[in-house]
Design an enzyme around this catalytic site. Sequence first.
Site, short mmCIF file in Angstrom:
data_model
loop_
_atom_site.label_atom_id
_atom_site.label_comp_id
_atom_site.label_asym_id
_atom_site.label_seq_id
_atom_site.Cartn_x
_atom_site.Cartn_y
_atom_site.Cartn_z
N GLU A 113 0.78 -1.23 0.00
CA GLU A 113 0.00 0.00 0.00
C GLU A 113 0.82 1.29 0.00
O GLU A 113 0.36 2.30 -0.54
CB GLU A 113 -0.93 0.00 1.22
CG GLU A 113 -2.00 -1.07 1.20
CD GLU A 113 -3.01 -0.86 0.09
OE1 GLU A 113 -3.46 0.28 -0.11
OE2 GLU A 113 -3.33 -1.85 -0.59
N SER A 479 -51.05 -23.91 42.02
CA SER A 479 -50.77 -24.24 43.43
C SER A 479 -49.37 -23.86 43.88
O SER A 479 -49.08 -23.94 45.08
CB SER A 479 -50.98 -25.74 43.66
OG SER A 479 -52.34 -26.08 43.47
#
Length: 838
Positions: A113, A479
């Site tokens: 690059e 219950s």
Amino acid sequence: MPEDTHFRLRRGRGGGSGNGLGHRIGALWRSSKWLRRFGYLCLAGFVALAGLWVVVTRDMPDASSLLAYQPPLPTMVRDIDGEIAYSYARERRVQLRYVDLPRPLVNAFLSAEDRTFWSHNGVDFGGFIGAVFDYVSKYGSGQRAKGGSTITQQVAKNILIGDEYSVTRKLKEMVLAFRIERVLTKQQILELYLNEIPLGRRSFGVQAAARAYFDRDVDELTLSQSAFLAILPRAPEVYGRKKNEDRAIERRNWVLDQMVRNGWVKASDAAQAKAEPLGLVTQRGTDYDPANGYFIEEVRRRLIEKYGEKAEDGPNSVYAGGLWVRTSLDPELQKAVRAALRKGLLNYHGQRGWSGPIAHINDLENWQTQLIVSNKTIDYKDWRVGVILDATSGAARIGFSDGNIATLTNVPDAANVGDFVAAEPVSSGTFAVRTIPEVSGGMIMEQPYSGRLLAMQGGFDSGLGSFNRAIQAERQPGSTIKPFVYATGLDNGMTPATQVLDGTFCVYQGANLGQKCFRNFGNEGGAGSRTMRWGLEQSRNLMTVRIANDIGMGKVVKTFKTMGIGEYKPYLSFALGAGETTVARMANAYSALANNGVQFSSSLIDYVQDRNGKVIWKSDKRNCDGCNMAEWDGKPMPRIGRRGKQVMNADTAYQTIHMLEGVVIRGTAVRLRSLNLPLFGKTGTTNGPTDVWFMGGNQDYVGGVYVGYDSPRSLGGWAQGGRISAPIFKDVVEATRERWSQQPFVAPPGVRMVRIDRVTGKQVMGVEPSDEPKASVIWEAFKPDTEPRQYTAEDEFTKRRDALVAEIDNARKAREASAAQAAQGARENFAEEQGGIY
């Protein structure tokens, strides 16, 4: 000099300053048309450059902002042991310091690059001029010119100004590059670049890319692999694909040649690297355990509520803030909970047949995209979610998210083209439709002495939907709410040995509604006066509503509210679980019982750290003033305040737990007795029955589970909490057996253990309670000065007399039933003979 004296200065044409440079230029300007044109052109050019400078630098970001730049980072989630359990990320990102970047990798990127990076001041003018000529040659062709950008320019583009394709952006990039070079060191610029550069496969930065392409960390990369990563900035979606492997190898080898040219690698090493294949790993999902899906999603939801989702929501957002989150997730328990709930749902579903599609699409043109976007997955055996492309008998086909198409068998008659279904491979290229139970449910496990949620499962599979039934589903607890009714009774003068009538109980509801009579489960009749313990162990409705009525339903619903179960009106039906709540709230309430009445707020997250390691939130908000003193000041050691809230009398909580142990020993949860562990529990079955529950545990773990349809409907008359939900809890205990303590519950100071007759509730002297489940003499827990009176010979006589009377009464009822049956048979014969009933 007189005030009215004046001077006039006249400049002659022929002498003095009239022959100066300015005069000659002025004369030339007036006489030369071309000079004037050139001057105007220069002025116009200067104005244009000034205007261009204003345009380029207007609203330009400050290069110094990079000094404080915080890149978007994923949130990392850790489990109870500190291991990474998940990351909330839409992009793969890992930040490294410059010193952590391997030199061969850095040199590979510079060779590819920006080989003059260490010497230029932000712009490589040679590369820039080449880019200008390339731009001019391609102008109007639609092709994109090569960038010619240095690494510094790419940092400016990627972080500060974006990737717009324009001359203006390029100029801004150059100006910013000069400014960046004055603000940051070369090392800082490289660090930003190599951490932020997009490299394909949703990865940003070299570490994320190393994992995505090679499943390695950067310090494990070979020279060949480093060179490959360096070619990706130009075209990551091209070079990262299998079909473009030859192009990728050619470009990789070019990078290796550039590294040799720059003197950064030996020619022999480069030649060896060129001979290596690319060796890219196949793209795959995360390595995170899908068993944690419901837990992880609930953590995500709570974090988003607190910090936001995206970067614009704040510096600590979930998908950009880089948070570190420590949770209470226990992976072993989570796996056990998921497996147990799935097994229970499959067992209930049994042979009921196909329950319908997971989802449906009408247009098959883009079926693969629609399947991917739906995000429907399943992690059970080797099942997969696919879409039916052809449902014709003998030629059915199914398509999967990876694009593969296979033959499909076992296709239900009700299935249609476009249905999403679960399918299991049965042979090469052939799948069979499998059924996901329609019934669902939720389960949770909590640590009672801290409130930390250790595991949760909100359905069959989190990949099929994010609705978490353990947290979000409001269901009737049935219950399982009764222990809190009994606890309220214990707080209001009753004891576990108090006799309560198990008999008909009716209340008048007004002229319009008349009288409402309660019934025991299964319409079973009453059994006479029995102890509170027996009523809770056998889950007797009539005894429960009688206790609630006697002490006042207002007190009962206040207990429900205090325990965090819910807020209800003082109606007796709520004493039997008619109100709605969640598994999570019930588990937290039961945890308080197991913890001697001390309740902790339930939590999934222990603490949250920002990207710099600072703790920004914690569940334990206690402060320890003076704990960090440099030297002892001679005062007493600082103490951290007590956590938790005493929501129930400790003695009452223990008495309730002691009775709930009896539910496991000889009550409705007796199937857990074979575990041979000190456990408490309570089953629950709602009207219908539409939901079946179990709540239970010990002093270390409390769990809760319910099973029911999302749109409530009957589960069938045989369905009960003890038959369906209790076995699910039992499977969890068996899968994690070594973690469950044999230590019995410890009574609070002051509680007295007294021998009593299990049936009458009276105190017994001189007889040791046995370990038999239905022993006549048991230990019972009493608050001080509440013990029952001693069992006497008169009590024994009364007991035998009552037993004899009951035996005579039962014999009479049997004779009457026999006679009624014979009469019924005669009536049926008569009706049959006469051709009907008149």
